[in-house]
Motif scaffolding. Structure first.
Motif, PDB file in Angstrom:
ATOM      1  N   GLY A  32     -60.680 -48.633 -46.137  1.00  0.00           N
ATOM      2  CA  GLY A  32     -60.033 -49.887 -45.767  1.00  0.00           C
ATOM      3  C   GLY A  32     -60.337 -51.069 -46.674  1.00  0.00           C
TER       4      GLY A  32
ATOM      5  N   LEU B 245     -59.003 -44.978 -50.618  1.00  0.00           N
ATOM      6  CA  LEU B 245     -57.824 -44.589 -49.853  1.00  0.00           C
ATOM      7  C   LEU B 245     -58.016 -43.232 -49.171  1.00  0.00           C
ATOM      8  N   SER B 246     -58.551 -42.270 -49.899  1.00  0.00           N
ATOM      9  CA  SER B 246     -58.686 -40.929 -49.324  1.00  0.00           C
ATOM     10  C   SER B 246     -59.707 -40.881 -48.191  1.00  0.00           C
TER      11      SER B 246
ATOM     12  N   GLY C  52     -60.282 -43.496 -46.252  1.00  0.00           N
ATOM     13  CA  GLY C  52     -59.890 -44.460 -45.222  1.00  0.00           C
ATOM     14  C   GLY C  52     -60.880 -45.597 -45.084  1.00  0.00           C
TER      15      GLY C  52
END
Length: 65
Positions: A41, A36-37, A39
């Motif tokens: 995906g 998540l941090s 990105g």
């Protein structure tokens, strides 16, 4: 930071299945937080911050299939 394979985490705790699954779940959540941090995906049931779901999956022996 390099991600450690959850399989290696399990191997490190083989003598104690409860500890192994706790470590597996902890590592899985950590990897999703990185996902998540950064990105990245990555999505799907394996990419979740749900510690209990990861631990339950491990306790059912799904990590050994």
């Amino acid at each position: 930071m390099q991600m450690q394979s959850p399989a290696k985490v399990i191997a490190a705790g083989q003598g104690n299945p409860d500890k192994a699954c706790e470590r597996y779940a902890t590592e899985s959540v950590r990897q999703n937080q990185m996902n998540l941090s950064l990105g990245a995906g990555l999505v799907g049931p394996a990419w979740s911050n749900d510690f209990r779901a990861h631990r339950s999956w491990c306790e059912q022996g799904n990590n050994l299939k």
